[in-house]
Design an enzyme around this catalytic site. Structure first.
Site, PDB file in Angstrom:
ATOM      1  CB  SER A  76     -29.025 122.276  32.719  1.00 41.47           C
ATOM      2  OG  SER A  76     -29.287 121.433  31.608  1.00 41.47           O
ATOM      3  CB  VAL A 105     -20.967 119.745  47.523  1.00 44.98           C
ATOM      4  CG1 VAL A 105     -22.237 119.044  47.046  1.00 44.98           C
ATOM      5  CG2 VAL A 105     -21.170 121.249  47.599  1.00 44.98           C
ATOM      6  N   GLY A 125     -13.958 117.237  37.862  1.00 41.72           N
ATOM      7  CA  GLY A 125     -14.743 116.593  36.828  1.00 41.72           C
ATOM      8  C   GLY A 125     -14.535 117.205  35.453  1.00 41.72           C
ATOM      9  CG  PHE A 126     -16.483 117.035  30.909  1.00 37.16           C
ATOM     10  CD1 PHE A 126     -15.386 117.234  30.079  1.00 37.16           C
ATOM     11  CD2 PHE A 126     -17.748 117.328  30.414  1.00 37.16           C
ATOM     12  CE1 PHE A 126     -15.542 117.709  28.788  1.00 37.16           C
ATOM     13  CE2 PHE A 126     -17.919 117.804  29.132  1.00 37.16           C
ATOM     14  CZ  PHE A 126     -16.813 118.002  28.315  1.00 37.16           C
ATOM     15  CB  ILE A 127     -17.833 121.267  32.985  1.00 36.74           C
ATOM     16  CG1 ILE A 127     -18.580 120.644  31.799  1.00 36.74           C
ATOM     17  CG2 ILE A 127     -17.896 122.791  32.906  1.00 36.74           C
ATOM     18  CD1 ILE A 127     -20.070 120.978  31.764  1.00 36.74           C
ATOM     19  N   GLY A 128     -15.671 121.036  35.313  1.00 33.53           N
ATOM     20  CA  GLY A 128     -14.999 121.714  36.413  1.00 33.53           C
ATOM     21  C   GLY A 128     -13.508 121.845  36.220  1.00 33.53           C
ATOM     22  CE1 TYR A 167     -28.543 117.457  35.688  1.00 33.08           C
ATOM     23  CE2 TYR A 167     -29.333 117.672  33.430  1.00 33.08           C
ATOM     24  CZ  TYR A 167     -28.412 117.986  34.411  1.00 33.08           C
ATOM     25  OH  TYR A 167     -27.385 118.833  34.138  1.00 33.08           O
ATOM     26  N   GLY A 220     -14.655 120.401  40.893  1.00 29.57           N
ATOM     27  CA  GLY A 220     -13.586 120.913  40.050  1.00 29.57           C
ATOM     28  C   GLY A 220     -12.652 119.871  39.481  1.00 29.57           C
TER      29      GLY A 220
END
Length: 357
Positions: free
Chosen positions: A117, A54, A10-13, A177, A8
């Site tokens: 994704s 995590v 990070g960028f999107i989080g 990935y 949370g």
């Protein structure tokens, strides 16, 4: 609702945390703040914060106390540099997800929104004028080296017309990935069946916007171009720039997570439902580079003909299921979003990145 957001910070989080707070939820952030992803301490979200990996079961167990649902964003993202990255991707993405789900099972937390994704599809949807919908095989090194970038029909060799991929398309991950992102979905589906849980996987397309990390080989193409412009350099466009993608603004992705969180409890127990999460406006990589350079006032893009073997040619989303079933609508159009991103700040980053997906 008390919601754990892994990754949370990070960028999107971080955008998801804001969206949840705006909707009256109580987010709890779990993020390792690994130095490779955060060379300095980033601005922390306005939420309860747990600094932990995590994959640390004890820390995850503590963070889940009082939590009703989880938004799982923590992952290592991007194509990476080479296959030597495989153990790191599998460890961060798949082991991390397995630890989280095991602790959710033990804690009685039964609602999950997973950062999926579009890479799970591999190459997108194609039609051959003779054979209809076909799935081309992996592109060959010899073709790419010769500048033959478009996939051909595996039956007759004809040129193919790209189209929109829906969630029922078969999975065909074509790099490490992508493989780990598909494994995350399978783990979440297995968890849901075992514990009568409910899961939603949002298959993000090319997310961009304020706060993207800069100067890292693990970020998305929008970040590469924006970083070049910040250095006063021309964006370097691989292949011929005609690769089709769906660029979706991070604020719209955050809103999709909030909508999915509100809806996940209504899904059938024991199931995972996947939703494409894209803008619905396909554009080429070259168009995106040109729009960014123009809005930034920097040098025009340079088309290099270079390529990465693990890249796919065209992948664009049919996101109608997310719109029809959950009522989500993207609000940031391509032109406005790129104009904003051209002026927005980026996160400092290091050369190797473990960053929320």
């Amino acid at each position: 609702m008390r919601v754990l957001v892994t990754g949370g910070a990070g960028f999107i989080g971080s955008h998801i945390v804001t969206a949840l707070r705006d909707r009256g939820h109580e987010p709890v952030v779990l993020d390792a703040l690994l130095p490779a992803a955060h060379p300095g301490t980033p601005p922390l979200p306005d939420a309860e914060f747990v600094r932990a990996d995590v994959r640390d079961a004890d820390a995850v167990r503590a963070a889940l106390r009082g939590v009703r649902a989880v938004c799982h964003q923590a992952a290592m993202v991007g194509l990476g540099k080479d296959f030597a990255d495989a153990p790191a991707y599998v460890g961060c993405n798949d082991l991390g997800t397995a630890v989280l789900l095991a602790e959710m099972a033990a804690a009685g937390v039964r609602e999950l929104v997973l950062a999926g994704s579009m890479v799970v599809y591999g190459e997108g949807r194609y039609e051959c004028p003779r054979h209809g919908v076909v799935r081309p095989g992996p592109r060959r090194m010899a073709d790419l080296t010769a500048g033959r970038f478009e996939p051909r029909c595996p039956g007759c060799g004809a040129e193919l017309a790209p189209g929109l991929v829906d969630e029922d398309a078969p999975a065909d991950p074509r790099n490490v990935y992508a493989t780990t992102k598909l494994a995350q979905e399978h783990l979440a589906a297995a968890w849901a069946r075992c514990v009568d849980g409910r899961a939603v996987a949002l298959r993000y397309h090319n997310v961009y916007g304020p706060g993207m990390p800069r100067d890292t080989p693990y970020a998305g193409v929008a970040s590469f171009f924006r970083s070049s412009l910040a250095r006063g350099e021309a964006p370097r466009v691989f292949e011929d720039g005609a690769q089709r993608r769906d660029f979706v603004h991070v604020a719209d992705v955050a809103a999709a997570n909030a909508v999915a969180l509100d809806a996940v409890g209504t899904r059938a127990a024991g199931t995972l439902t996947a939703y494409n999460t894209g803008s619905g406006e396909p554009h080429t990589v070259g168009e995106m580079a040109t729009a960014l350079a123009s809005a930034h006032g920097g040098p025009a893009p340079v088309v290099t003909g270079e390529f990465r073997l693990g890249d796919v040619r065209h992948i664009t989303a049919d996101s109608s299921r997310l719109r029809d079933e959950l009522g989500w609508r993207p609000l940031v159009g391509f032109s406005a979003g790129m104009a904003e991103f051209a002026r927005a700040d980026q996160r400092a980053s290091a050369s190797a990145v473990t960053e929320p997906a």
